[in-house]
Write a protein that holds these residues in place. Structure first.
Motif, mmCIF file in Angstrom:
data_model
loop_
_atom_site.group_PDB
_atom_site.id
_atom_site.type_symbol
_atom_site.label_atom_id
_atom_site.label_comp_id
_atom_site.label_asym_id
_atom_site.label_seq_id
_atom_site.Cartn_x
_atom_site.Cartn_y
_atom_site.Cartn_z
ATOM 1 N N SER A 83 7.458 -3.815 0.411
ATOM 2 C CA SER A 83 6.721 -5.040 0.706
ATOM 3 C C SER A 83 5.452 -4.760 1.520
ATOM 4 C CB SER A 83 7.617 -6.018 1.459
ATOM 5 O OG SER A 83 8.159 -5.377 2.599
ATOM 6 N N LEU A 84 5.176 -3.474 1.797
ATOM 7 C CA LEU A 84 3.948 -3.129 2.523
ATOM 8 C C LEU A 84 2.945 -2.506 1.564
ATOM 9 C CD1 LEU A 84 5.314 -1.445 5.804
ATOM 10 C CD2 LEU A 84 4.288 -3.709 5.576
ATOM 11 N N PRO A 85 1.656 -2.928 1.620
ATOM 12 C CA PRO A 85 0.656 -2.282 0.775
ATOM 13 C C PRO A 85 0.405 -0.863 1.261
ATOM 14 C CG PRO A 85 -0.382 -3.843 2.281
ATOM 15 C CD PRO A 85 1.087 -3.973 2.491
ATOM 16 N N PHE A 86 0.280 0.079 0.339
ATOM 17 C CA PHE A 86 -0.004 1.450 0.742
ATOM 18 C C PHE A 86 -1.408 1.835 0.275
ATOM 19 C CE2 PHE A 86 -0.249 5.997 -0.030
ATOM 20 C CZ PHE A 86 0.024 6.452 1.250
ATOM 21 N N GLY A 87 -2.249 2.236 1.221
ATOM 22 C CA GLY A 87 -3.597 2.655 0.857
ATOM 23 C C GLY A 87 -4.398 2.953 2.105
ATOM 24 N N GLY A 88 -5.583 3.528 1.906
ATOM 25 C CA GLY A 88 -6.419 3.901 3.036
ATOM 26 C C GLY A 88 -7.512 2.888 3.299
ATOM 27 N N VAL A 89 -8.391 3.258 4.205
ATOM 28 C CA VAL A 89 -9.538 2.407 4.533
ATOM 29 C C VAL A 89 -10.734 3.334 4.770
ATOM 30 C CG1 VAL A 89 -8.714 2.261 6.945
ATOM 31 C CG2 VAL A 89 -10.426 0.648 6.135
ATOM 32 N N GLY A 136 7.837 6.651 7.259
ATOM 33 C CA GLY A 136 8.740 5.559 6.878
ATOM 34 C C GLY A 136 8.041 4.375 6.227
ATOM 35 N N HIS A 137 6.832 4.035 6.679
ATOM 36 C CA HIS A 137 6.155 2.841 6.147
ATOM 37 C C HIS A 137 5.842 2.971 4.665
ATOM 38 C CE1 HIS A 137 2.979 5.654 7.063
ATOM 39 N NE2 HIS A 137 2.035 4.875 6.576
ATOM 40 N N PHE A 138 5.738 4.220 4.187
ATOM 41 C CA PHE A 138 5.414 4.476 2.778
ATOM 42 C C PHE A 138 6.477 3.880 1.854
ATOM 43 C CE2 PHE A 138 5.539 7.019 -1.081
ATOM 44 C CZ PHE A 138 4.201 7.162 -1.409
ATOM 45 N N ALA A 139 7.721 3.890 2.333
ATOM 46 C CA ALA A 139 8.845 3.504 1.468
ATOM 47 C C ALA A 139 9.169 2.009 1.525
ATOM 48 C CB ALA A 139 10.075 4.319 1.847
ATOM 49 N N VAL A 140 8.417 1.254 2.307
ATOM 50 C CA VAL A 140 8.697 -0.189 2.379
ATOM 51 C C VAL A 140 7.909 -0.880 1.270
ATOM 52 C CG1 VAL A 140 8.681 -2.233 3.878
ATOM 53 C CG2 VAL A 140 8.956 0.041 4.885
ATOM 54 N N HIS A 168 2.029 -0.122 -4.442
ATOM 55 C CA HIS A 168 3.452 -0.204 -4.088
ATOM 56 C C HIS A 168 3.905 -1.656 -4.275
ATOM 57 C CE1 HIS A 168 3.951 3.656 -1.488
ATOM 58 N NE2 HIS A 168 3.480 3.897 -2.695
ATOM 59 N N GLY A 169 5.065 -1.800 -4.949
ATOM 60 C CA GLY A 169 5.651 -3.121 -5.167
ATOM 61 C C GLY A 169 4.654 -4.066 -5.810
ATOM 62 N N LYS A 170 4.628 -5.289 -5.322
ATOM 63 C CA LYS A 170 3.745 -6.314 -5.881
ATOM 64 C C LYS A 170 2.266 -5.923 -5.738
ATOM 65 C CE LYS A 170 2.847 -10.950 -6.699
ATOM 66 N NZ LYS A 170 1.495 -11.122 -6.286
ATOM 67 N N TYR A 171 1.952 -5.138 -4.686
ATOM 68 C CA TYR A 171 0.553 -4.739 -4.478
ATOM 69 C C TYR A 171 0.065 -3.865 -5.637
ATOM 70 C CZ TYR A 171 1.381 -6.673 0.076
ATOM 71 O OH TYR A 171 1.707 -7.546 1.086
ATOM 72 N N GLY A 172 0.966 -3.103 -6.239
ATOM 73 C CA GLY A 172 0.609 -2.285 -7.396
ATOM 74 C C GLY A 172 0.297 -3.172 -8.582
ATOM 75 N N PHE A 173 1.140 -4.161 -8.811
ATOM 76 C CA PHE A 173 0.893 -5.112 -9.903
ATOM 77 C C PHE A 173 -0.459 -5.791 -9.683
ATOM 78 C CE2 PHE A 173 0.949 -9.363 -11.633
ATOM 79 C CZ PHE A 173 1.380 -9.152 -12.922
ATOM 80 N N ASP A 174 -0.711 -6.237 -8.465
ATOM 81 C CA ASP A 174 -1.966 -6.931 -8.158
ATOM 82 C C ASP A 174 -3.182 -6.017 -8.341
ATOM 83 O OD1 ASP A 174 -0.683 -9.265 -7.614
ATOM 84 O OD2 ASP A 174 -0.663 -9.008 -5.444
ATOM 85 N N ALA A 222 -2.937 7.259 7.735
ATOM 86 C CA ALA A 222 -1.787 6.759 8.498
ATOM 87 C C ALA A 222 -1.993 7.071 9.976
ATOM 88 C CB ALA A 222 -0.503 7.429 8.020
ATOM 89 N N MET A 223 -1.280 6.308 10.817
ATOM 90 C CA MET A 223 -1.309 6.603 12.252
ATOM 91 C C MET A 223 0.103 6.416 12.801
ATOM 92 S SD MET A 223 -3.834 5.156 15.130
ATOM 93 C CE MET A 223 -3.136 3.558 15.264
ATOM 94 N N TYR A 224 0.487 7.311 13.684
ATOM 95 C CA TYR A 224 1.838 7.254 14.247
ATOM 96 C C TYR A 224 1.759 7.073 15.750
ATOM 97 C CZ TYR A 224 2.837 8.911 9.617
ATOM 98 O OH TYR A 224 2.900 9.003 8.251
ATOM 99 N N ILE A 225 2.610 6.176 16.256
ATOM 100 C CA ILE A 225 2.699 5.976 17.705
ATOM 101 C C ILE A 225 4.172 6.110 18.067
ATOM 102 C CG2 ILE A 225 2.260 4.400 19.639
ATOM 103 C CD1 ILE A 225 0.360 2.842 17.723
ATOM 104 N N PHE A 226 4.466 6.967 19.019
ATOM 105 C CA PHE A 226 5.831 7.086 19.529
ATOM 106 C C PHE A 226 5.799 6.645 20.984
ATOM 107 C CE2 PHE A 226 8.300 9.180 16.200
ATOM 108 C CZ PHE A 226 7.285 9.520 15.313
#
Ligand code: NAD
Length: 494
Positions: free
Chosen positions: A398-404, A392-396, A413-419, A362-366
């Motif tokens: 509709s956003l895929p959660f994972g690294g690179v 916060g992005h973890f809980a959305v 997460h969500g549909k990305y988990g099903f996929d 993850a990366m955070y910008i304030f």
């Protein structure tokens, strides 16, 4: 039963076709939801036993997260499983073109200890939804949660299709000797490499949810008071044992001073004069991690905190200032309640610093400066970005959660988990009509320049024409033709 027997049993269950039935999957998912509803008190108790996790953190970050994720999956399941009919090209105009949602088969899900329920069970729900049989291996490092999963899952889920095995490194190595159709692992890059190697031996597809040092950049345009609260919450929740916790801060000296001043007030407000007495702070998972973390504080420039108690596995929320890249705390992911601050003068220096290291989870910008935010986003790579907030992005959903790269591969997460747990099986369906065969016959020998020219014309990719507009073009054509006919007809009558 040996692991080989357990896995064989799951393969037999998968081959019976039981989990391909969507009603069956839905029933299992509902049963899992009932399990959360009926056992949430035991779940919170297990989390308190493993990490001294406060009820609020247990519910918000694990139990209710799991329930909501599952409700979303149940709600959308019938839509997600539908066979897709993708766009066709001119060549396939008369054919059927489909994408079937195929389960992989027998899936191994290995959880981590820091969010021991959420990180083991959220992927399990996605794997069930996709129609797989699942072997769950919770982390032995969080023994109460592991025991809860091992004892409770068999009471709610089909025992032929879903199994739990407990154990540590030895058992994991043994499990990896077995043949799985998919492996989903959450944990460190060190073990991630072992898992990846085992997967490559059998060419088993896998998702690796790993970690790394997630940077947090603050510039002087940010609202420092709000930013401080959000960063401290993201860092000290679960005592910093969060894969996407801001690992370190990059900011100017001026912002560092403001941040530390603000942090002193916030920490006192949240945890009181002596944070050790606060019921809201988790403990370090075990002695090994406690020792590792306490070594990172020794000799560092401690601006806030630094208190430790080995017997209680307690480390106070700690902020280190004027940290150098060569300091021990900057060598590996911290994974504890220690927040180092490093000085950079601007966004360009931050980008240089970030790009000289492994790609983060993850990366955070304030910042209120949209140009600088875009500059950082466009010139760095990481699993996911959260702007002006932490975690916060973890809980959305509709956003895929994972690294690179070093922070992982694949997402959920969500549909990305099903996929993730679904193989998209493509299918072309032709019929035997004479016109279709006539058109297709140009591909058969004997070859000729005429056939080649015909095929080149038909196969040529046209940017401007999409087959999906064909019905509209035909309708437009029919409309124009009928208008003309009506016009001719009425002129004739006149
Ligand atoms: P770990 O990788 O050290 O251990 C995970 C599991 O691997 C253990 O429970 C054990 O059963 C097994 N294991 C350990 N040594 C092994 C070996 N030699 N051979 C085979 N199996 C072995 O990870 P951890 O300490 O549980 O987790 C910490 C890491 O996980 C951090 O880096 C964190 O960032 C990452 N993490 C990532 C996410 C995510 O969602 N991306 C979530 C939580 C944690």
């Amino acid at each position: 039963m040996s692991f080989a027997d357990v896995v064989q049993h799951l393969h037999t269950a998968f081959n019976s076709g039981k989990t391909r039935n969507v009603d069956f999957r839905e029933k299992q998912l509902n049963s899992l939801l009932r399990m959360y509803e009926e056992t949430h008190i035991e779940m919170a108790r297990a989390l308190a036993s493993d990490l001294r996790k406060h009820k609020q953190e247990a519910y918000v970050m694990e139990i209710e997260f799991l329930m909501n994720d599952l409700r979303n999956t149940i709600f959308n399941l019938r839509e997600w499983v539908k066979t897709e009919k993708p766009e066709k090209t001119l060549v396939n105009m008369m054919d059927g073109v489909f994408i079937y949602k195929d389960p992989y088969g027998v899936v191994l899900v290995m959880g981590a200890w820091n969010y021991p329920l959420q990180l083991s069970l959220a992927p399990v729900a996605a794997a069930i939804a996709a129609g797989n049989c699942v072997l769950i291996k919770p982390s032995e490092v969080a023994p109460a949660s592991s025991k809860f999963i091992a004892e409770t899952i068999p009471k709610y889920l089909d025992r032929d299709c879903y199994r739990v095995v407990e154990g540590g490194a030895k058992e994991t190595s043994e499990l990896l000797q077995q043949k799985f159709d998919y492996i989903f692992y959450t944990g460190s890059g060190r073990v991630g490499r072992i898992i990846h190697k085992a997967c490559s031996a059998n060419l088993t597809p896998c998702t690796l949810e790993l970690g790394g040092k997630s940077p947090c950049y603050i510039d002087k345009t940010a609202d420092i008071a709000i930013s401080t609260k959000r960063i401290l919450w993201g860092k000290f929740i679960n005592a910093g044992q969060t894969c996407i916790a801001p690992d370190y801060i990059l900011c100017s000296r001026e912002v560092q001073d403001q941040f530390v001043k603000e942090a002193k007030l916030v920490l006192k407000e949240w945890y009181g004069e002596n944070p050790k007495q606060s019921p809201d702070l988790c403990r370090i998972i075990n002695q090994q991690h406690f020792q590792r973390l306490s070594n990172l504080i020794k000799g560092a420039n401690v601006a806030i905190g630094g208190d430790m108690d080995s017997e209680d596995k307690y480390i106070a929320p700690t902020i280190l200032t004027d940290v150098k890249p060569s300091d021990p705390v900057m060598q590996d992911e911290i994974f504890g309640p220690i927040l180092p601050i490093l000085i950079v003068e601007n966004a360009y220096e931050a980008i240089k610093f970030i790009n000289a290291r492994d790609k983060a989870l993850a990366m955070y910008i304030f910042s209120k400066n949209a140009k600088d935010r875009e500059l950082i986003i466009a010139n760095t790579s990481c699993g996911g970005i959260c702007i002006n907030d932490a975690l916060g992005h973890f809980a959305v959903e509709s956003l895929p959660f994972g690294g690179v790269g070093p922070s992982g591969m694949g997402s959920y997460h969500g549909k990305y988990g099903f996929d993730t747990f679904t193989h998209k099986k493509s299918c072309l369906l032709k019929d035997f009509n004479a016109l279709g065969e006539k058109l297709a016959s140009s591909r058969y020998p004997p070859y000729s320049d005429g056939k080649l020219s015909f095929l080149s014309t038909v196969l040529k990719k046209r940017q401007s024409f999409s087959i999906k507009f064909l019905p509209y073009i035909l309708m437009f054509g029919i409309g124009v033709a009928s208008t003309l006919m009506v016009k001719c007809f009425s002129e004739e009558r006149v």
